[in-house]
Motif scaffolding. Structure first.
Motif, PDB file in Angstrom:
ATOM      1  N   PHE A  64       0.965  -1.235   0.182  1.00 35.96           N
ATOM      2  CA  PHE A  64       0.073   0.008   0.003  1.00 35.96           C
ATOM      3  C   PHE A  64       0.839   1.248   0.165  1.00 35.96           C
ATOM      4  N   TYR A  65       1.750   1.364   0.918  1.00 34.31           N
ATOM      5  CA  TYR A  65       2.798   2.533   0.808  1.00 34.31           C
ATOM      6  C   TYR A  65       3.647   2.680  -0.410  1.00 34.31           C
ATOM      7  N   ARG A  66       4.030   1.506  -0.819  1.00 35.86           N
ATOM      8  CA  ARG A  66       4.828   1.791  -2.280  1.00 35.86           C
ATOM      9  C   ARG A  66       3.918   2.327  -3.396  1.00 35.86           C
ATOM     10  N   TRP A  67       2.849   1.643  -3.386  1.00 33.77           N
ATOM     11  CA  TRP A  67       1.479   2.391  -4.264  1.00 33.77           C
ATOM     12  C   TRP A  67       1.308   3.650  -4.165  1.00 33.77           C
ATOM     13  N   ARG A  68       0.988   4.058  -2.799  1.00 34.82           N
ATOM     14  CA  ARG A  68       0.597   5.414  -2.493  1.00 34.82           C
ATOM     15  C   ARG A  68       1.877   6.387  -2.834  1.00 34.82           C
ATOM     16  N   LYS A  69       3.075   5.970  -2.759  1.00 39.02           N
ATOM     17  CA  LYS A  69       4.184   6.450  -3.263  1.00 39.02           C
ATOM     18  C   LYS A  69       4.391   7.036  -4.449  1.00 39.02           C
ATOM     19  N   LEU A  70       3.811   5.899  -5.550  1.00 39.87           N
ATOM     20  CA  LEU A  70       4.174   5.910  -6.872  1.00 39.87           C
ATOM     21  C   LEU A  70       2.643   6.420  -7.661  1.00 39.87           C
ATOM     22  N   TYR A  71       1.747   6.218  -7.000  1.00 41.00           N
ATOM     23  CA  TYR A  71       0.503   6.686  -7.582  1.00 41.00           C
ATOM     24  C   TYR A  71      -0.414   7.462  -6.986  1.00 41.00           C
ATOM     25  N   GLY A  72      -0.019   7.873  -5.658  1.00 39.21           N
ATOM     26  CA  GLY A  72      -0.947   8.645  -4.649  1.00 39.21           C
ATOM     27  C   GLY A  72      -1.251  10.041  -5.195  1.00 39.21           C
ATOM     28  N   GLY A  73      -2.698  10.259  -5.408  1.00 34.45           N
ATOM     29  CA  GLY A  73      -3.431  11.411  -5.831  1.00 34.45           C
ATOM     30  C   GLY A  73      -3.396  11.418  -7.378  1.00 34.45           C
ATOM     31  N   MET A  74      -3.124  10.403  -8.007  1.00 36.27           N
ATOM     32  CA  MET A  74      -3.451  10.302  -9.397  1.00 36.27           C
ATOM     33  C   MET A  74      -4.778  10.110  -9.865  1.00 36.27           C
ATOM     34  N   GLN A  75      -5.404  10.657 -10.881  1.00 34.10           N
ATOM     35  CA  GLN A  75      -6.560  10.421 -11.480  1.00 34.10           C
ATOM     36  C   GLN A  75      -6.113   9.361 -12.544  1.00 34.10           C
ATOM     37  N   ARG A  76      -7.258   8.688 -13.057  1.00 31.66           N
ATOM     38  CA  ARG A  76      -7.287   7.835 -14.240  1.00 31.66           C
ATOM     39  C   ARG A  76      -6.674   8.498 -15.471  1.00 31.66           C
ATOM     40  N   SER A  77      -7.065   9.713 -15.804  1.00 29.42           N
ATOM     41  CA  SER A  77      -6.678  10.454 -16.864  1.00 29.42           C
ATOM     42  C   SER A  77      -5.241  10.849 -16.912  1.00 29.42           C
ATOM     43  N   GLN A  78      -4.907  11.120 -15.603  1.00 28.78           N
ATOM     44  CA  GLN A  78      -3.253  11.237 -15.315  1.00 28.78           C
ATOM     45  C   GLN A  78      -2.622  10.186 -15.719  1.00 28.78           C
ATOM     46  N   LEU A  79      -3.108   8.856 -15.283  1.00 25.29           N
ATOM     47  CA  LEU A  79      -2.274   7.644 -15.464  1.00 25.29           C
ATOM     48  C   LEU A  79      -2.323   7.312 -16.742  1.00 25.29           C
ATOM     49  N   VAL A  80      -3.214   7.729 -17.852  1.00 24.28           N
ATOM     50  CA  VAL A  80      -3.278   7.484 -19.020  1.00 24.28           C
ATOM     51  C   VAL A  80      -2.085   8.119 -19.671  1.00 24.28           C
ATOM     52  N   ARG A  81      -2.137   9.473 -19.187  1.00 24.50           N
ATOM     53  CA  ARG A  81      -1.104  10.409 -19.861  1.00 24.50           C
ATOM     54  C   ARG A  81       0.214   9.901 -19.405  1.00 24.50           C
ATOM     55  N   LEU A  82       0.423   9.364 -18.205  1.00 24.96           N
ATOM     56  CA  LEU A  82       1.541   8.913 -17.768  1.00 24.96           C
ATOM     57  C   LEU A  82       2.178   7.641 -18.654  1.00 24.96           C
ATOM     58  N   LYS A  83       1.274   6.761 -18.833  1.00 22.56           N
ATOM     59  CA  LYS A  83       1.534   5.980 -19.799  1.00 22.56           C
ATOM     60  C   LYS A  83       2.215   6.290 -21.039  1.00 22.56           C
ATOM     61  N   GLU A  84       1.475   7.256 -21.722  1.00 25.98           N
ATOM     62  CA  GLU A  84       1.875   7.792 -22.976  1.00 25.98           C
ATOM     63  C   GLU A  84       3.298   8.374 -23.009  1.00 25.98           C
ATOM     64  N   LEU A  85       3.410   8.903 -22.010  1.00 28.68           N
ATOM     65  CA  LEU A  85       4.801   9.720 -21.899  1.00 28.68           C
ATOM     66  C   LEU A  85       5.965   8.923 -21.595  1.00 28.68           C
ATOM     67  N   GLU A  86       5.576   7.705 -21.136  1.00 33.35           N
ATOM     68  CA  GLU A  86       6.557   6.466 -20.739  1.00 33.35           C
ATOM     69  C   GLU A  86       6.907   5.993 -22.214  1.00 33.35           C
ATOM     70  N   LYS A  87       5.779   5.732 -23.045  1.00 32.12           N
ATOM     71  CA  LYS A  87       6.113   5.254 -24.289  1.00 32.12           C
ATOM     72  C   LYS A  87       6.794   5.956 -25.261  1.00 32.12           C
ATOM     73  N   GLU A  88       6.466   7.261 -25.056  1.00 31.91           N
ATOM     74  CA  GLU A  88       7.205   8.356 -25.821  1.00 31.91           C
ATOM     75  C   GLU A  88       8.806   8.576 -25.296  1.00 31.91           C
ATOM     76  N   PHE A  89       8.731   8.537 -23.988  1.00 36.56           N
ATOM     77  CA  PHE A  89      10.222   8.422 -23.491  1.00 36.56           C
ATOM     78  C   PHE A  89      11.283   7.483 -24.123  1.00 36.56           C
ATOM     79  N   GLN A  90      10.666   6.104 -24.104  1.00 32.63           N
ATOM     80  CA  GLN A  90      11.143   5.038 -24.531  1.00 32.63           C
ATOM     81  C   GLN A  90      11.554   4.985 -26.003  1.00 32.63           C
ATOM     82  N   ARG A  91      10.599   5.588 -26.740  1.00 36.00           N
ATOM     83  CA  ARG A  91      10.722   5.863 -28.084  1.00 36.00           C
ATOM     84  C   ARG A  91      12.041   6.867 -28.716  1.00 36.00           C
ATOM     85  N   LEU A  92      12.169   7.809 -27.705  1.00 37.29           N
ATOM     86  CA  LEU A  92      13.161   8.861 -27.831  1.00 37.29           C
ATOM     87  C   LEU A  92      14.579   8.284 -27.598  1.00 37.29           C
TER      88      LEU A  92
END
Length: 92
Positions: free
Chosen positions: A42-70
């Motif tokens: 729980f504490y590990r999850w809260r540290k990583l994802y605490g306060g995030m909304q689902r829309s922010q999570l989708v954006r985070l995934k997109e940014l991670e894919k873009e970062f990997q491509r770059l």
């Protein structure tokens, strides 16, 4: 034996469940037990994802894919630069 990994969307919803349970007067230990994870998880999850909304999570995934491509593009260009540098050394 390792358990099944949760998707980030599931993690965010479980964190929300804990917040609701705490609002109803449950302790963190009780709330975490009810969602079926350990306090450490729980504490590990809260540290990583605490306060995030689902829309922010989708954006985070997109940014991670873009970062990997770059990163891959930079790696390829660096390799090309090194190859060209080696080739020019032999010509002079």
């Amino acid at each position: 034996m390792a358990g099944k990994r949760k998707k980030p969307e599931e993690i965010v919803s479980k964190l929300r469940q804990v917040e609701v349970l705490q609002g109803q007067g449950a302790t963190i230990a009780e709330a975490v037990r009810q969602i079926g994870v350990t306090q450490q998880t729980f504490y590990r999850w809260r540290k990583l994802y605490g306060g995030m909304q689902r829309s922010q999570l989708v954006r985070l995934k997109e940014l991670e894919k873009e970062f990997q491509r770059l990163r891959q593009a930079v790696s390829d260009l660096t390799l090309d630069k090194l190859i060209l540098a080696e080739a020019t050394k032999g010509n002079f």
